[in-house]
Write a protein that holds these residues in place. Structure first.
Motif, PDB file in Angstrom:
ATOM      1  N   ILE A 101       5.641 102.617 -23.196  1.00 56.41           N
ATOM      2  CA  ILE A 101       4.574 101.636 -23.334  1.00 56.41           C
ATOM      3  C   ILE A 101       3.389 102.063 -22.487  1.00 56.41           C
ATOM      4  O   ILE A 101       3.489 102.170 -21.263  1.00 56.41           O
ATOM      5  CB  ILE A 101       5.064 100.238 -22.914  1.00 56.41           C
ATOM      6  CG1 ILE A 101       6.263  99.823 -23.785  1.00 56.41           C
ATOM      7  CG2 ILE A 101       3.940  99.221 -23.031  1.00 56.41           C
ATOM      8  CD1 ILE A 101       6.886  98.495 -23.371  1.00 56.41           C
ATOM      9  N   THR A 141      -0.210 101.204 -21.064  1.00 53.04           N
ATOM     10  CA  THR A 141      -0.926  99.957 -20.796  1.00 53.04           C
ATOM     11  C   THR A 141      -2.385 100.137 -20.407  1.00 53.04           C
ATOM     12  O   THR A 141      -3.104  99.150 -20.258  1.00 53.04           O
ATOM     13  CB  THR A 141      -0.227  99.188 -19.661  1.00 53.04           C
ATOM     14  OG1 THR A 141      -0.288  99.971 -18.448  1.00 53.04           O
ATOM     15  CG2 THR A 141       1.221  98.902 -19.994  1.00 53.04           C
ATOM     16  N   ASN A 200      -6.147 105.062 -23.305  1.00 53.34           N
ATOM     17  CA  ASN A 200      -4.877 104.693 -23.927  1.00 53.34           C
ATOM     18  C   ASN A 200      -4.562 105.593 -25.116  1.00 53.34           C
ATOM     19  O   ASN A 200      -3.455 106.140 -25.224  1.00 53.34           O
ATOM     20  CB  ASN A 200      -4.916 103.223 -24.353  1.00 53.34           C
ATOM     21  CG  ASN A 200      -3.533 102.676 -24.643  1.00 53.34           C
ATOM     22  OD1 ASN A 200      -2.870 103.124 -25.569  1.00 53.34           O
ATOM     23  ND2 ASN A 200      -3.116 101.689 -23.872  1.00 53.34           N
ATOM     24  N   MET A 243      -0.319  99.645 -25.778  1.00 57.72           N
ATOM     25  CA  MET A 243      -0.297  98.243 -25.361  1.00 57.72           C
ATOM     26  C   MET A 243      -1.326  98.032 -24.241  1.00 57.72           C
ATOM     27  O   MET A 243      -0.972  97.732 -23.088  1.00 57.72           O
ATOM     28  CB  MET A 243       1.107  97.864 -24.857  1.00 57.72           C
ATOM     29  CG  MET A 243       2.195  97.868 -25.896  1.00 57.72           C
ATOM     30  SD  MET A 243       2.141  96.395 -26.959  1.00 57.72           S
ATOM     31  CE  MET A 243       1.934  97.197 -28.551  1.00 57.72           C
ATOM     32  N   LEU A 260      -3.627  96.524 -21.589  1.00 59.45           N
ATOM     33  CA  LEU A 260      -3.657  95.223 -20.921  1.00 59.45           C
ATOM     34  C   LEU A 260      -5.011  94.939 -20.286  1.00 59.45           C
ATOM     35  O   LEU A 260      -5.204  93.873 -19.690  1.00 59.45           O
ATOM     36  CB  LEU A 260      -2.560  95.161 -19.853  1.00 59.45           C
ATOM     37  CG  LEU A 260      -1.123  95.324 -20.364  1.00 59.45           C
ATOM     38  CD1 LEU A 260      -0.151  95.271 -19.186  1.00 59.45           C
ATOM     39  CD2 LEU A 260      -0.777  94.265 -21.398  1.00 59.45           C
ATOM     40  N   PRO A 295      -1.993  90.503 -23.871  1.00 59.07           N
ATOM     41  CA  PRO A 295      -1.111  91.554 -24.383  1.00 59.07           C
ATOM     42  C   PRO A 295      -1.083  91.550 -25.908  1.00 59.07           C
ATOM     43  O   PRO A 295      -1.167  90.488 -26.531  1.00 59.07           O
ATOM     44  CB  PRO A 295       0.259  91.185 -23.814  1.00 59.07           C
ATOM     45  CG  PRO A 295      -0.018  90.288 -22.652  1.00 59.07           C
ATOM     46  CD  PRO A 295      -1.282  89.552 -23.007  1.00 59.07           C
ATOM     47  N   TRP A 304       4.010  92.980 -27.679  1.00 60.28           N
ATOM     48  CA  TRP A 304       4.402  93.140 -26.279  1.00 60.28           C
ATOM     49  C   TRP A 304       5.754  92.493 -25.967  1.00 60.28           C
ATOM     50  O   TRP A 304       6.651  93.126 -25.394  1.00 60.28           O
ATOM     51  CB  TRP A 304       3.318  92.564 -25.372  1.00 60.28           C
ATOM     52  CG  TRP A 304       3.667  92.494 -23.912  1.00 60.28           C
ATOM     53  CD1 TRP A 304       4.157  91.418 -23.245  1.00 60.28           C
ATOM     54  CD2 TRP A 304       3.560  93.547 -22.956  1.00 60.28           C
ATOM     55  NE1 TRP A 304       4.353  91.720 -21.919  1.00 60.28           N
ATOM     56  CE2 TRP A 304       3.991  93.028 -21.717  1.00 60.28           C
ATOM     57  CE3 TRP A 304       3.139  94.867 -23.013  1.00 60.28           C
ATOM     58  CZ2 TRP A 304       4.016  93.782 -20.552  1.00 60.28           C
ATOM     59  CZ3 TRP A 304       3.153  95.632 -21.843  1.00 60.28           C
ATOM     60  CH2 TRP A 304       3.598  95.091 -20.640  1.00 60.28           C
ATOM     61  N   LEU A 307       7.494 101.905 -19.012  1.00 60.19           N
ATOM     62  CA  LEU A 307       6.087 101.524 -18.949  1.00 60.19           C
ATOM     63  C   LEU A 307       5.331 102.465 -18.025  1.00 60.19           C
ATOM     64  O   LEU A 307       5.859 102.883 -16.995  1.00 60.19           O
ATOM     65  CB  LEU A 307       5.925 100.089 -18.451  1.00 60.19           C
ATOM     66  CG  LEU A 307       6.542  98.999 -19.331  1.00 60.19           C
ATOM     67  CD1 LEU A 307       7.835  98.493 -18.709  1.00 60.19           C
ATOM     68  CD2 LEU A 307       5.576  97.837 -19.517  1.00 60.19           C
ATOM     69  N   ALA A 311      -3.036  97.529 -12.725  1.00 59.75           N
ATOM     70  CA  ALA A 311      -2.150  97.552 -13.885  1.00 59.75           C
ATOM     71  C   ALA A 311      -0.705  97.297 -13.467  1.00 59.75           C
ATOM     72  O   ALA A 311       0.016  96.541 -14.139  1.00 59.75           O
ATOM     73  CB  ALA A 311      -2.270  98.891 -14.601  1.00 59.75           C
ATOM     74  N   ILE A 319       1.447  94.293 -14.944  1.00 60.48           N
ATOM     75  CA  ILE A 319       2.699  94.576 -15.648  1.00 60.48           C
ATOM     76  C   ILE A 319       3.839  93.804 -15.000  1.00 60.48           C
ATOM     77  O   ILE A 319       4.658  93.164 -15.684  1.00 60.48           O
ATOM     78  CB  ILE A 319       2.997  96.093 -15.637  1.00 60.48           C
ATOM     79  CG1 ILE A 319       1.994  96.849 -16.509  1.00 60.48           C
ATOM     80  CG2 ILE A 319       4.429  96.363 -16.107  1.00 60.48           C
ATOM     81  CD1 ILE A 319       2.037  98.347 -16.308  1.00 60.48           C
TER      82      ILE A 319
END
Length: 229
Positions: free
Chosen positions: A8, A10, A16, A33, A35, A149, A153, A163, A170, A174
């Protein structure tokens, strides 16, 4: 590795997408994903003659600085991480040194060269660190704001997954979002400070050897192989 748990990612865009593409090339089942979302801030470029050097701790600062960055091109740039250095060079800056760990290590190198007056192009939300006796002017040129999210998610964190945390903010977000689910989740942090921000209770946690995307993905691969044994 696509038969293993999903990876994942973030971090905000455009980083990303770059991380996901690199991870998929390594065989990961990588999922985007984000954030946070990054945006430029208005700022006024100060007289470059007031400073000895630029400190850059994020490639986002270079990408989002805008036209004011051109006024700073006469200053040598000191960058944390290879990605930040590449972004600085692409923007026409002269990179004097690339730090391989964090801002503190880079400041040690700068003060040893008698660089004292430093302009730090940074984010609105930034980590504090030991100034090593230097006179640092922090000038926010971008902001990174939380975003909800993505819809997938909750389903992803309900099962084992790995992750990636590219910053302390972050890592904290998370940690807040996954809650008790961390006992079956693993996390890879880009630095020791980021790992500390993630807290305890994870199924497994690992730290990249260098503060860059290549190193964090290499550590994720090592973590995956550890879990596969």
């Amino acid at each position: 590795m696509t038969d293993g748990p999903p990876l994942i990612v973030t971090r905000p865009e455009p980083g990303n997408a770059a991380t996901v593409e690199r991870a998929m090339g390594m065989g990961f089942d990588a999922r985007a994903m984000p954030l946070f979302a990054a945006r430029a801030l208005d700022w006024d470029a100060p007289p470059p003659e007031d400073f000895d050097a630029l400190l850059l701790t994020s490639a986002a600062a270079v990408r989002l600085a805008g036209p004011g960055l051109v006024r700073m091109a006469s200053l040598p740039a000191y960058a944390v991480g290879a990605a930040t250095a590449r972004a600085a060079e692409a923007a026409g800056l002269t990179v004097a040194t690339v730090g391989s760990t964090d801002a503190g290590q880079l400041l040690d190198a700068m003060t040893s060269e008698n660089i004292r007056d430093i302009l730090w192009l940074c984010g609105r939300d930034r980590s504090e660190f030991d100034l090593r006796g230097a006179a640092i002017t922090a000038l926010p040129c971008y902001a990174v704001d939380p975003v909800p999210p993505p819809a997938e998610w909750m389903g992803l964190i309900a099962e084992p997954a790995v992750l990636l945390a590219h910053s302390a903010r972050a890592a904290r977000r998370i940690s807040d979002l996954v809650g008790a689910a961390r006992d079956h989740l693993s996390l890879v942090a880009i630095s020791p400070a980021v790992a500390a921000a993630a807290g305890s209770g994870w199924h497994d946690i690992a730290i990249a050897g260098q503060p860059d995307d290549v190193a964090i993905l290499a550590q994720a691969r090592a973590l995956w192989h550890k879990g596969a044994k």
